[in-house]
Design a protein around this motif. Structure first.
Motif, PDB file in Angstrom:
ATOM      1  N   SER A  60       0.846  -1.203   0.000  1.00  0.00           N
ATOM      2  CA  SER A  60       0.000   0.000   0.000  1.00  0.00           C
ATOM      3  C   SER A  60       0.880   1.253   0.000  1.00  0.00           C
ATOM      4  CB  SER A  60      -0.879   0.021   1.259  1.00  0.00           C
ATOM      5  OG  SER A  60      -0.078   0.327   2.384  1.00  0.00           O
ATOM      6  N   ARG A  61       0.232   2.405  -0.121  1.00  0.00           N
ATOM      7  CA  ARG A  61       0.957   3.653   0.121  1.00  0.00           C
ATOM      8  C   ARG A  61       1.134   3.797   1.626  1.00  0.00           C
ATOM      9  NH1 ARG A  61       1.806   6.653  -4.084  1.00  0.00           N
ATOM     10  NH2 ARG A  61       2.383   8.497  -2.880  1.00  0.00           N
ATOM     11  N   ALA A  62       2.202   4.498   2.021  1.00  0.00           N
ATOM     12  CA  ALA A  62       2.437   4.657   3.463  1.00  0.00           C
ATOM     13  C   ALA A  62       3.199   5.935   3.724  1.00  0.00           C
ATOM     14  CB  ALA A  62       3.240   3.463   3.982  1.00  0.00           C
ATOM     15  N   LYS A  63       2.947   6.518   4.882  1.00  0.00           N
ATOM     16  CA  LYS A  63       3.782   7.614   5.359  1.00  0.00           C
ATOM     17  C   LYS A  63       4.891   6.989   6.206  1.00  0.00           C
ATOM     18  CE  LYS A  63       0.227  11.250   5.757  1.00  0.00           C
ATOM     19  NZ  LYS A  63      -0.055  11.284   4.371  1.00  0.00           N
ATOM     20  N   ALA A  64       6.134   7.439   5.975  1.00  0.00           N
ATOM     21  CA  ALA A  64       7.262   6.849   6.715  1.00  0.00           C
ATOM     22  C   ALA A  64       8.271   7.942   7.035  1.00  0.00           C
ATOM     23  CB  ALA A  64       7.903   5.742   5.879  1.00  0.00           C
ATOM     24  N   LYS A  65       9.214   7.630   7.899  1.00  0.00           N
ATOM     25  CA  LYS A  65      10.160   8.651   8.390  1.00  0.00           C
ATOM     26  C   LYS A  65      11.546   8.496   7.749  1.00  0.00           C
ATOM     27  CE  LYS A  65       7.409  10.277  11.697  1.00  0.00           C
ATOM     28  NZ  LYS A  65       7.126   9.542  12.897  1.00  0.00           N
ATOM     29  N   VAL A  66      12.152   9.627   7.444  1.00  0.00           N
ATOM     30  CA  VAL A  66      13.577   9.635   7.048  1.00  0.00           C
ATOM     31  C   VAL A  66      14.278  10.751   7.835  1.00  0.00           C
ATOM     32  CG1 VAL A  66      13.258   8.726   4.707  1.00  0.00           C
ATOM     33  CG2 VAL A  66      13.159  11.197   5.106  1.00  0.00           C
ATOM     34  N   ILE A  67      15.584  10.668   7.923  1.00  0.00           N
ATOM     35  CA  ILE A  67      16.330  11.707   8.634  1.00  0.00           C
ATOM     36  C   ILE A  67      16.261  13.004   7.839  1.00  0.00           C
ATOM     37  CG2 ILE A  67      18.677  12.405   9.313  1.00  0.00           C
ATOM     38  CD1 ILE A  67      19.067   9.417  10.095  1.00  0.00           C
ATOM     39  N   ALA A  68      15.979  14.098   8.549  1.00  0.00           N
ATOM     40  CA  ALA A  68      15.717  15.383   7.897  1.00  0.00           C
ATOM     41  C   ALA A  68      17.011  16.127   7.593  1.00  0.00           C
ATOM     42  CB  ALA A  68      14.820  16.228   8.795  1.00  0.00           C
ATOM     43  N   GLY A  69      17.662  15.736   6.527  1.00  0.00           N
ATOM     44  CA  GLY A  69      18.837  16.405   5.962  1.00  0.00           C
ATOM     45  C   GLY A  69      19.696  17.238   6.905  1.00  0.00           C
ATOM     46  N   LYS A  70      20.054  16.718   8.062  1.00  0.00           N
ATOM     47  CA  LYS A  70      20.883  17.454   9.002  1.00  0.00           C
ATOM     48  C   LYS A  70      22.321  17.451   8.486  1.00  0.00           C
ATOM     49  CE  LYS A  70      20.677  19.057  13.334  1.00  0.00           C
ATOM     50  NZ  LYS A  70      20.167  20.407  13.416  1.00  0.00           N
ATOM     51  N   LYS A  71      23.002  18.587   8.611  1.00  0.00           N
ATOM     52  CA  LYS A  71      24.394  18.648   8.166  1.00  0.00           C
ATOM     53  C   LYS A  71      25.297  18.282   9.334  1.00  0.00           C
ATOM     54  CE  LYS A  71      24.324  22.036   4.483  1.00  0.00           C
ATOM     55  NZ  LYS A  71      24.950  23.276   4.042  1.00  0.00           N
ATOM     56  N   LEU A  72      26.014  17.176   9.203  1.00  0.00           N
ATOM     57  CA  LEU A  72      26.869  16.717  10.294  1.00  0.00           C
ATOM     58  C   LEU A  72      28.333  16.793   9.885  1.00  0.00           C
ATOM     59  CD1 LEU A  72      24.856  13.560  11.431  1.00  0.00           C
ATOM     60  CD2 LEU A  72      24.895  15.809  12.493  1.00  0.00           C
ATOM     61  N   GLY A  73      29.187  16.980  10.864  1.00  0.00           N
ATOM     62  CA  GLY A  73      30.631  16.963  10.624  1.00  0.00           C
ATOM     63  C   GLY A  73      31.305  16.126  11.697  1.00  0.00           C
ATOM     64  N   VAL A  74      32.184  15.237  11.274  1.00  0.00           N
ATOM     65  CA  VAL A  74      32.948  14.423  12.221  1.00  0.00           C
ATOM     66  C   VAL A  74      34.386  14.940  12.195  1.00  0.00           C
ATOM     67  CG1 VAL A  74      33.732  12.095  12.804  1.00  0.00           C
ATOM     68  CG2 VAL A  74      31.494  12.422  11.753  1.00  0.00           C
ATOM     69  N   ILE A  75      34.910  15.262  13.375  1.00  0.00           N
ATOM     70  CA  ILE A  75      36.248  15.850  13.456  1.00  0.00           C
ATOM     71  C   ILE A  75      37.149  14.994  14.340  1.00  0.00           C
ATOM     72  CG2 ILE A  75      37.581  17.922  14.019  1.00  0.00           C
ATOM     73  CD1 ILE A  75      35.436  18.551  11.993  1.00  0.00           C
ATOM     74  N   PRO A  76      37.983  14.136  13.745  1.00  0.00           N
ATOM     75  CA  PRO A  76      38.948  13.403  14.571  1.00  0.00           C
ATOM     76  C   PRO A  76      40.083  14.321  15.008  1.00  0.00           C
ATOM     77  CG  PRO A  76      39.293  12.891  12.245  1.00  0.00           C
ATOM     78  CD  PRO A  76      38.080  13.788  12.312  1.00  0.00           C
ATOM     79  N   ILE A  77      40.493  14.174  16.282  1.00  0.00           N
ATOM     80  CA  ILE A  77      41.735  14.812  16.721  1.00  0.00           C
ATOM     81  C   ILE A  77      42.856  13.845  16.337  1.00  0.00           C
ATOM     82  CG2 ILE A  77      43.066  15.657  18.684  1.00  0.00           C
ATOM     83  CD1 ILE A  77      40.465  16.275  20.140  1.00  0.00           C
ATOM     84  N   LEU A  78      43.783  14.331  15.500  1.00  0.00           N
ATOM     85  CA  LEU A  78      44.887  13.493  15.034  1.00  0.00           C
ATOM     86  C   LEU A  78      45.842  13.223  16.194  1.00  0.00           C
ATOM     87  CD1 LEU A  78      45.657  15.312  11.652  1.00  0.00           C
ATOM     88  CD2 LEU A  78      43.971  13.536  12.138  1.00  0.00           C
ATOM     89  N   ARG A  79      46.460  12.052  16.146  1.00  0.00           N
ATOM     90  CA  ARG A  79      46.221  10.950  15.247  1.00  0.00           C
ATOM     91  C   ARG A  79      45.080  10.032  15.682  1.00  0.00           C
ATOM     92  NH1 ARG A  79      51.273   7.376  15.931  1.00  0.00           N
ATOM     93  NH2 ARG A  79      51.010   8.167  18.035  1.00  0.00           N
ATOM     94  N   ALA A  80      44.988   9.808  16.998  1.00  0.00           N
ATOM     95  CA  ALA A  80      44.194   8.669  17.453  1.00  0.00           C
ATOM     96  C   ALA A  80      42.714   8.759  17.082  1.00  0.00           C
ATOM     97  CB  ALA A  80      44.359   8.508  18.967  1.00  0.00           C
ATOM     98  N   GLY A  81      42.196   9.969  16.928  1.00  0.00           N
ATOM     99  CA  GLY A  81      40.786  10.114  16.568  1.00  0.00           C
ATOM    100  C   GLY A  81      40.439   9.459  15.240  1.00  0.00           C
ATOM    101  N   ILE A  82      41.428   9.357  14.353  1.00  0.00           N
ATOM    102  CA  ILE A  82      41.206   8.740  13.036  1.00  0.00           C
ATOM    103  C   ILE A  82      40.643   7.331  13.185  1.00  0.00           C
ATOM    104  CG2 ILE A  82      42.424   7.819  11.010  1.00  0.00           C
ATOM    105  CD1 ILE A  82      44.275  10.184  11.163  1.00  0.00           C
ATOM    106  N   GLY A  83      41.056   6.649  14.238  1.00  0.00           N
ATOM    107  CA  GLY A  83      40.607   5.269  14.446  1.00  0.00           C
ATOM    108  C   GLY A  83      39.111   5.141  14.666  1.00  0.00           C
ATOM    109  N   MET A  84      38.437   6.248  14.955  1.00  0.00           N
ATOM    110  CA  MET A  84      36.994   6.188  15.209  1.00  0.00           C
ATOM    111  C   MET A  84      36.154   6.618  14.004  1.00  0.00           C
ATOM    112  SD  MET A  84      37.124   7.810  19.063  1.00  0.00           S
ATOM    113  CE  MET A  84      35.395   7.564  19.483  1.00  0.00           C
ATOM    114  N   VAL A  85      36.787   7.233  13.009  1.00  0.00           N
ATOM    115  CA  VAL A  85      36.021   7.886  11.935  1.00  0.00           C
ATOM    116  C   VAL A  85      35.220   6.890  11.088  1.00  0.00           C
ATOM    117  CG1 VAL A  85      36.211   9.258   9.828  1.00  0.00           C
ATOM    118  CG2 VAL A  85      37.523   9.886  11.835  1.00  0.00           C
ATOM    119  N   ASP A  86      35.867   5.836  10.594  1.00  0.00           N
ATOM    120  CA  ASP A  86      35.161   4.912   9.702  1.00  0.00           C
ATOM    121  C   ASP A  86      33.973   4.257  10.405  1.00  0.00           C
ATOM    122  OD1 ASP A  86      36.799   5.558   7.665  1.00  0.00           O
ATOM    123  OD2 ASP A  86      37.953   3.692   7.654  1.00  0.00           O
ATOM    124  N   GLY A  87      34.135   3.993  11.681  1.00  0.00           N
ATOM    125  CA  GLY A  87      33.038   3.388  12.449  1.00  0.00           C
ATOM    126  C   GLY A  87      31.817   4.299  12.493  1.00  0.00           C
TER     127      GLY A  87
END
Ligand SMILES: O=P(O)(O)OC[C@H]1O[C@H](OP(=O)(O)OP(=O)(O)O)[C@H](O)[C@@H]1O
Ligand SMILES: O=c1cc[nH]c(=O)[nH]1
Ligand SMILES: [Mg+2]
Length: 209
Positions: A60-87
């Motif tokens: 059927s047709r349905a109303k459903a939810k999606v994330i509302a285009g929020k602009k996000l930024g991930v900032i690793p503190i080098l070096r060790a923060g890089i290890g968290m980025v891909d996750g």
């Protein structure tokens, strides 16, 4: 005052135990840090705004939810923060990634900045600064300052292990920044390392030492 959230989900605690263990080698350490970052990203995105769309299911047709285009930024503190980025990008692949390069002077324990590159639309983005360790808090405080100086308005700080001293330093310097951690440890030792902690996160991630 910013809020402090401890993400003590059983899966996070379990994986953190092997991250802490000195017998865990570089490959497994790196994989586990990435996995915990994914689990923490799941929790930290809990308040993302949703919007309604109309779709057709096979039934059927349905109303459903999606994330509302929020602009996000991930900032690793080098070096060790890089290890968290891909996750984190596994769950929010549209996020932009900036970098703040800091190292902690081993004598003074003060952070030294050597690189900053952020997405161009800094003022419109919600940022998550990531680093496995929040020890004295000097690096986190400096990284947050580096973002604010360039116009960032919305910043969260996420780390695996924090010392009470580091949490206090961020709370005092940046009361508008919420802190997300997987474990709050006991204290710092005389060299500014978190006890019991996990040792040097950068060295364990990248096999340097
Ligand atoms: O809270 P603080 O006392 O500032 O300590 C925490 C900082 O120390 C470590 O980085 P380090 O300086 O070892 O750099 P690296 O990631 O390049 O190894 C860690 O990844 C944090 O950035
Ligand atoms: O325990 C600590 C403290 C600072 N940096 C690390 O990598 N580990
Ligand atoms: Mg290091």
């Amino acid at each position: 005052m910013g809020k402090v959230y401890v993400f003590d989900h059983p899966l996070i605690q379990h994986k953190l135990t092997y991250i802490r263990d000195k017998h865990t080698g570089t490959k497994e350490f790196r994989e586990l840090v990435e996995e915990v970052a994914t689990l923490m990203a799941f929790e930290i995105t809990r308040d993302l705004p949703l919007e309604e769309v109309e779709i057709e299911t096979p039934v059927s047709r349905a109303k459903a939810k999606v994330i509302a285009g929020k602009k996000l930024g991930v900032i690793p503190i080098l070096r060790a923060g890089i290890g968290m980025v891909d996750g984190i990008l596994k769950l929010i692949p549209a996020a932009k990634v900036g970098h703040v390069g800091l190292y902690r002077d081993p004598e003074t324990l003060k952070p030294v900045e050597y690189y900053v590159k952020l997405p161009s639309d800094v003022e419109e983005r919600d940022f998550i600064i990531v680093d496995p360790m929040l020890a004295t808090g000097g690096s986190a405080v400096a990284a947050i300052e580096a973002l604010k100086k360039r116009g960032a308005k919305s910043i969260k700080f996420m780390c695996l292990i924090a010392a009470p001293e580091g949490v206090k330093a961020v709370e005092t310097a940046h009361p508008d920044v919420d802190i997300y951690i997987a474990a709050l440890d006991e204290r710092l030792n005389d060299h500014g390392y978190i006890v019991p902690g996990l040792g040097d996160a950068g060295d364990r991630l990248f096999g340097t030492k």
